[in-house]
Motif scaffolding. Structure first.
Motif, PDB file in Angstrom:
ATOM      1  N   LEU A 384      38.506 129.935  64.571  1.00  0.00           N
ATOM      2  CA  LEU A 384      38.587 129.858  65.860  1.00  0.00           C
ATOM      3  C   LEU A 384      37.197 129.389  66.469  1.00  0.00           C
ATOM      4  O   LEU A 384      37.431 128.516  67.815  1.00  0.00           O
ATOM      5  CB  LEU A 384      38.391 131.426  66.336  1.00  0.00           C
ATOM      6  CG  LEU A 384      39.610 132.244  66.030  1.00  0.00           C
ATOM      7  CD1 LEU A 384      39.491 133.706  66.687  1.00  0.00           C
ATOM      8  CD2 LEU A 384      40.970 131.669  66.421  1.00  0.00           C
ATOM      9  N   GLU A 385      36.139 129.285  65.893  1.00  0.00           N
ATOM     10  CA  GLU A 385      35.161 128.609  66.309  1.00  0.00           C
ATOM     11  C   GLU A 385      35.403 127.034  66.523  1.00  0.00           C
ATOM     12  O   GLU A 385      35.021 126.229  67.436  1.00  0.00           O
ATOM     13  CB  GLU A 385      33.639 128.894  65.836  1.00  0.00           C
ATOM     14  CG  GLU A 385      33.221 130.279  66.066  1.00  0.00           C
ATOM     15  CD  GLU A 385      32.273 130.499  65.191  1.00  0.00           C
ATOM     16  OE1 GLU A 385      31.759 129.722  64.199  1.00  0.00           O
ATOM     17  OE2 GLU A 385      31.816 131.785  65.185  1.00  0.00           O
ATOM     18  N   ALA A 386      35.988 126.553  65.462  1.00  0.00           N
ATOM     19  CA  ALA A 386      36.544 124.980  65.211  1.00  0.00           C
ATOM     20  C   ALA A 386      37.298 124.675  66.351  1.00  0.00           C
ATOM     21  O   ALA A 386      37.316 123.776  66.913  1.00  0.00           O
ATOM     22  CB  ALA A 386      36.821 125.000  64.013  1.00  0.00           C
ATOM     23  N   VAL A 387      38.238 125.574  66.515  1.00  0.00           N
ATOM     24  CA  VAL A 387      39.442 125.288  67.581  1.00  0.00           C
ATOM     25  C   VAL A 387      38.644 125.016  68.719  1.00  0.00           C
ATOM     26  O   VAL A 387      39.027 124.360  69.797  1.00  0.00           O
ATOM     27  CB  VAL A 387      40.382 126.333  67.629  1.00  0.00           C
ATOM     28  CG1 VAL A 387      41.558 126.085  68.828  1.00  0.00           C
ATOM     29  CG2 VAL A 387      41.268 126.228  66.322  1.00  0.00           C
ATOM     30  N   HIS A 388      37.651 126.057  69.391  1.00  0.00           N
ATOM     31  CA  HIS A 388      36.912 126.092  70.435  1.00  0.00           C
ATOM     32  C   HIS A 388      36.199 124.458  70.700  1.00  0.00           C
ATOM     33  O   HIS A 388      36.159 123.950  71.711  1.00  0.00           O
ATOM     34  CB  HIS A 388      36.020 127.054  70.668  1.00  0.00           C
ATOM     35  CG  HIS A 388      35.299 127.305  71.994  1.00  0.00           C
ATOM     36  ND1 HIS A 388      34.358 126.393  72.455  1.00  0.00           N
ATOM     37  CD2 HIS A 388      35.509 128.228  73.069  1.00  0.00           C
ATOM     38  CE1 HIS A 388      33.971 126.890  73.588  1.00  0.00           C
ATOM     39  NE2 HIS A 388      34.911 127.845  73.880  1.00  0.00           N
ATOM     40  N   ASP A 389      35.661 123.996  69.399  1.00  0.00           N
ATOM     41  CA  ASP A 389      35.124 122.852  69.371  1.00  0.00           C
ATOM     42  C   ASP A 389      36.259 121.608  69.663  1.00  0.00           C
ATOM     43  O   ASP A 389      35.625 120.579  70.399  1.00  0.00           O
ATOM     44  CB  ASP A 389      34.296 122.343  68.200  1.00  0.00           C
ATOM     45  CG  ASP A 389      33.229 123.620  67.978  1.00  0.00           C
ATOM     46  OD1 ASP A 389      32.469 123.835  68.901  1.00  0.00           O
ATOM     47  OD2 ASP A 389      32.597 123.640  66.752  1.00  0.00           O
TER      48      ASP A 389
END
Length: 560
Positions: A384-389
């Motif tokens: 999810l953090e990667a998708v936010h990025d």
């Protein structure tokens, strides 16, 4: 707004207006990379000027210091930068006035270490230098019946602010903070005592080499200074370590003088690279950068910033037909090359951009599988953090190519929703850790590291059906020297370089991406399948002769 003075906010991804009708305010706050060197100002303030020595971002402070069109510039930061700033201003004929300020609240280095989490008190902040330590410490704290807030670098800004708000709230039962050095800048926190969980940290030196060494005095002071800040609920600050054996060394580090800032960072501009490209039309962007740096001559007051990340992206998208200016912009995108999903997305962005096909909201939702559910384990939280990025990357590119990334408003809306989902995950981080460990095989652990690009999210070593080592196995082979150096932080620097060279080696781009953890076997199979589909449908992917023949026609459609 502070004191009812309207102030706009500008970052690489967006502009937030103070007024509801989007009128430009008389004041503006922006990230250092986004400051305008064309707009005249009465007064400009540059904070954290010591960052001018940073191997990666120092060029942005140099550009601001020498390029801002302001009648008066206030420069704030460490005293170690005074001599360099004064010397730089002397070369431009500016007058310099130096004012020194003292800390307004006392800061004490304790004579005893914490030694046990049972000795924690309200207002304590444990500083770790890896996500694994964050996860481990936070779980141990909550196992003692205490609530803790968590802050680390890859969390979205909104989640960091919510965690800070939770920790600062005197009515909230959360009284302990576990954080990385991300708290050193940009967050106002009510901390009574800083506790260093470790005093060694992985770093990247000016040559782009990875090292593990004791934290420098500058960073130790920056982190320690978070305790008992003026205006917080604590009138004095305290600093100590988790382990008794680290305390003596921490005292030595904090007592040392901060080395003076010797040089300011520089980075090649797109105009300079275009000039080189005119004389070297067949050179790749990565080669142009190498040639430029090798031929550049700078005096002792300057250095050329580390360009490894730029070159990595340049090599990754070299097969895609883009004009030089667009290619340069893609290579300066602020992404973490340790994240395979984000790097793969940039590749897809560039490929679609080269076809002159707008990157729509629907396309992005399909690619990221939006909407997404709350995470059930650490691996899902990291994704999810990667998708936010990825959403950040889209917004950053939309700021520069509005016609090709047209749905910034819609993406910003779902990014806020994703931020809320991540906040739920962080609030339940202990449950996620338990779920990750119960799902792992016996004798294994979920590993998520932000220390090295080679560290993998799953530290298990496995073999595929053909008997070849998996990407995880490759990552362990590369990471092992780093772990050995962590146990012996004073290991020789030359040994570090030799191990890194052995680890990376040479080979095809695909093999290199696999070794560095930026591509998985599954991603590689997916890309191969897509390339085959494109050829069958008469649409050529990157790396084909037809692309090269028509690159000038396709790039001619781009808007600058």
């Amino acid at each position: 707004m502070l004191s009812n003075v309207p102030c706009d906010l500008v970052t690489g991804e967006e502009r937030v207006f103070a007024s509801e009708d989007a009128r430009q305010a008389p004041h503006i706050a922006c990230t250092i990379e986004m400051c305008s060197t064309n707009t005249p100002y009465e007064v400009a303030v540059i904070d954290e000027i010591q960052m001018i020595r940073d191997p990666a971002r120092g060029w942005a402070w140099t550009r601001a210091l020498l390029g801002l069109c302001a009648e008066e510039i206030h420069v704030c930061g460490e005293a170690a930068a005074v001599d360099l700033v004064t010397e730089l201003m002397y070369t431009t004929g500016e007058e310099v006035e130096v004012r020194n300020y003292k800390r307004l609240t006392p800061l004490t280095v304790l004579d005893y270490a914490l030694e046990s989490l049972d000795n924690l008190r309200p207002g304590d902040c444990i500083v770790c230098f890896s996500k694994n330590d964050i996860y481990s410490v936070s779980r141990q704290i909550e196992a003692r019946g205490l609530e803790c807030a968590v802050i680390y670098g890859s969390l979205p800004p909104g989640t960091k602010l919510e965690q800070a708000k939770k920790f600062n709230d005197p009515d909230d039962p959360c009284k302990i903070l576990v954080a990385t050095d991300a708290i050193g800048m940009g967050l106002n926190l009510c901390i009574r005592r800083i506790i260093f969980n470790s005093i060694v940290k992985p770093t990247v030196n000016e040559k782009g080499e990875k090292e593990i060494d004791s934290i420098p005095t500058s960073q130790a002071l920056q982190i320690a200074g978070r305790a008992g800040r003026f205006g917080s609920s604590f009138t004095q600050g305290e600093v100590t370590t988790m382990h008794r054996e680290d305390l003596v060394q921490l005292k030595e580090i904090l007592s040392e003088a901060v080395p003076p800032v010797k040089a300011a960072g520089l980075h090649p501009t797109p105009e300079q690279i275009e000039m080189f490209a005119y004389h070297l039309p067949d050179a790749t962007l990565s080669n142009l950068i190498d040639i430029f740096v090798s031929l550049s001559q700078v005096d002792g007051m300057y250095f050329v910033c580390n360009i490894d990340d730029f070159k990595f992206l340049a090599d990754m998208i070299q097969h895609i037909p883009l004009n030089l200016r667009s290619r340069y912009v893609f290579c300066t995108a602020p992404l973490n090359r340790k994240e395979p999903f984000v790097c793969t997305t940039l590749l897809k962005f560039a490929r679609q951009f080269s076809r002159n096909e707008p990157l729509t909201f629907d396309w992005l939702c399909r690619h990221t599988k939006w909407p997404l559910a709350a995470p059930k384990n650490i691996k899902e939280l990291v994704h999810l953090e990667a998708v936010h990025d990825v959403f950040d990357l889209y917004l950053w590119l939309s700021y520069r190519f509005m016609d090709m990334f047209p749905d910034a408003a819609l993406v910003r809306d779902i990014q806020k929703k994703l931020d809320d989902i991540i906040q739920v995950g962080v609030c339940n981080i202990t449950k996620l850790i338990r779920a990750s460990q119960s799902a792992a095989a016996p004798g294994t652990a979920e590993v998520v590291s932000e220390d090295f690009p080679t560290a993998k999210r799953d530290a298990r070593v496995a073999s595929d059906r053909r008997g070849a080592k998996s990407p995880e196995a490759l990552s362990i082979a590369v990471e092992a020297p780093a772990l050995r150096r962590a146990r012996n932080p004073r290991a020789s620097r030359s040994g570090t370089r030799q191990e890194d060279l052995k680890s990376y080696g040479r080979g095809s781009l695909a093999n290199r991406l696999l070794r560095e953890g930026l591509l998985t076997q599954e991603m590689l199979r997916q890309l191969e399948s897509e390339w085959q589909d494109q050829h069958r449908n008469g649409r050529y992917g990157f790396g084909s002769k037809r692309d090269d023949q028509h690159s000038s026609k396709e790039t001619g459609k781009k808007r600058k």
